[in-house]
Design an enzyme around this catalytic site. Structure first.
Site, PDB file in Angstrom:
ATOM      1  N   TYR A 157      33.486  43.426  45.103  1.00 36.98           N
ATOM      2  CA  TYR A 157      33.153  42.431  46.070  1.00 36.98           C
ATOM      3  C   TYR A 157      34.515  41.170  45.394  1.00 36.98           C
ATOM      4  O   TYR A 157      34.265  39.760  45.566  1.00 36.98           O
ATOM      5  CB  TYR A 157      32.383  41.680  45.778  1.00 36.98           C
ATOM      6  CG  TYR A 157      31.475  41.570  44.139  1.00 36.98           C
ATOM      7  CD1 TYR A 157      31.979  39.986  43.226  1.00 36.98           C
ATOM      8  CD2 TYR A 157      30.599  43.002  43.291  1.00 36.98           C
ATOM      9  CE1 TYR A 157      31.388  40.464  41.339  1.00 36.98           C
ATOM     10  CE2 TYR A 157      30.037  42.351  42.267  1.00 36.98           C
ATOM     11  CZ  TYR A 157      30.395  41.604  41.172  1.00 36.98           C
ATOM     12  OH  TYR A 157      29.925  41.454  40.301  1.00 36.98           O
ATOM     13  N   GLY A 158      35.362  41.426  44.223  1.00 29.12           N
ATOM     14  CA  GLY A 158      36.066  40.735  43.964  1.00 29.12           C
ATOM     15  C   GLY A 158      36.787  41.359  43.920  1.00 29.12           C
ATOM     16  O   GLY A 158      38.123  41.768  45.522  1.00 29.12           O
ATOM     17  N   THR A 159      38.052  41.208  42.701  1.00 29.15           N
ATOM     18  CA  THR A 159      40.006  41.953  42.423  1.00 29.15           C
ATOM     19  C   THR A 159      39.528  43.462  42.497  1.00 29.15           C
ATOM     20  O   THR A 159      41.378  43.749  42.736  1.00 29.15           O
ATOM     21  CB  THR A 159      40.617  41.363  41.481  1.00 29.15           C
ATOM     22  OG1 THR A 159      39.380  41.909  39.946  1.00 29.15           O
ATOM     23  CG2 THR A 159      40.121  39.924  40.908  1.00 29.15           C
ATOM     24  N   LEU A 160      38.717  43.650  43.160  1.00 33.24           N
ATOM     25  CA  LEU A 160      38.434  45.462  43.147  1.00 33.24           C
ATOM     26  C   LEU A 160      38.754  45.755  45.134  1.00 33.24           C
ATOM     27  O   LEU A 160      39.140  46.719  45.326  1.00 33.24           O
ATOM     28  CB  LEU A 160      37.941  46.249  42.995  1.00 33.24           C
ATOM     29  CG  LEU A 160      37.715  45.867  41.480  1.00 33.24           C
ATOM     30  CD1 LEU A 160      36.388  47.171  40.354  1.00 33.24           C
ATOM     31  CD2 LEU A 160      38.842  47.400  40.980  1.00 33.24           C
ATOM     32  N   GLU A 194      35.181  46.931  33.833  1.00 32.98           N
ATOM     33  CA  GLU A 194      34.126  46.137  33.650  1.00 32.98           C
ATOM     34  C   GLU A 194      34.282  45.803  32.290  1.00 32.98           C
ATOM     35  O   GLU A 194      32.726  44.511  32.332  1.00 32.98           O
ATOM     36  CB  GLU A 194      33.457  46.617  35.072  1.00 32.98           C
ATOM     37  CG  GLU A 194      34.274  46.520  36.076  1.00 32.98           C
ATOM     38  CD  GLU A 194      34.532  45.193  36.683  1.00 32.98           C
ATOM     39  OE1 GLU A 194      34.776  44.308  36.582  1.00 32.98           O
ATOM     40  OE2 GLU A 194      34.503  45.378  38.044  1.00 32.98           O
TER      41      GLU A 194
END
Length: 147
Positions: free
Chosen positions: A11-14, A83
């Site tokens: 949901y972000g930088t991935l 993570e």
């Protein structure tokens, strides 16, 4: 899908077009499909977001990432390292990896997936309205950071 070989909800930088998508997922995925995580909210962090489950409803926008054949162990290790996930409930975790049901955008089907959510030592910032990290970035361009 059997055992723990679940897709990953990112949901972000991935997410596609973001810096960690190319760094961590390139060559390790079979497909990516739009999805959302109900019952969670998204918070800003220092360059990356935190999903927080059960925090007043809402949903988080993202994608389901399916590992390429034979790439699952490597993909899991790369994402756990990114993570800062050391194992369930570990005091050094920045994120916890949880099995959650996400909703696939194309048909609304519930799909079990691994989701990295804020761990106890995480310090989430302000809530991101609408739960979409790309919307938070303004024009959807790359944002530096981890997720």
């Amino acid at each position: 899908m059997s055992g723990g070989l679940l897709p990953f909800f990112v949901y972000g930088t991935l997410r596609p077009g973001q810096p960690n998508h190319a760094l961590c997922l390139a060559g390790r995925t079979a497909r990516v499909e739009a999805a959302r995580l109900p019952g969670a909210v998204l918070h800003d962090g220092p360059g990356y977001p935190y999903a927080v489950r059960g925090a007043g409803g809402g949903e988080v926008v993202g994608e389901l990432v399916h590992a390429a054949p034979g790439a699952y162990p490597e993909l899991l290790a790369v994402l756990d390292r990114l993570e800062e996930y050391h194992g369930p409930g570990h005091e050094l975790n920045l994120y916890e990896r949880l099995r959650c049901d996400v909703l696939r955008a194309r048909d609304g089907a519930r799909v079990p997936a691994w989701v990295y959510v804020a761990a106890a030592r995480a310090v989430p910032g302000p809530r991101i309205p609408g739960g979409d990290w790309l919307g938070r970035a303004g024009d959807g361009t790359a944002v530096t950071g981890r997720r």
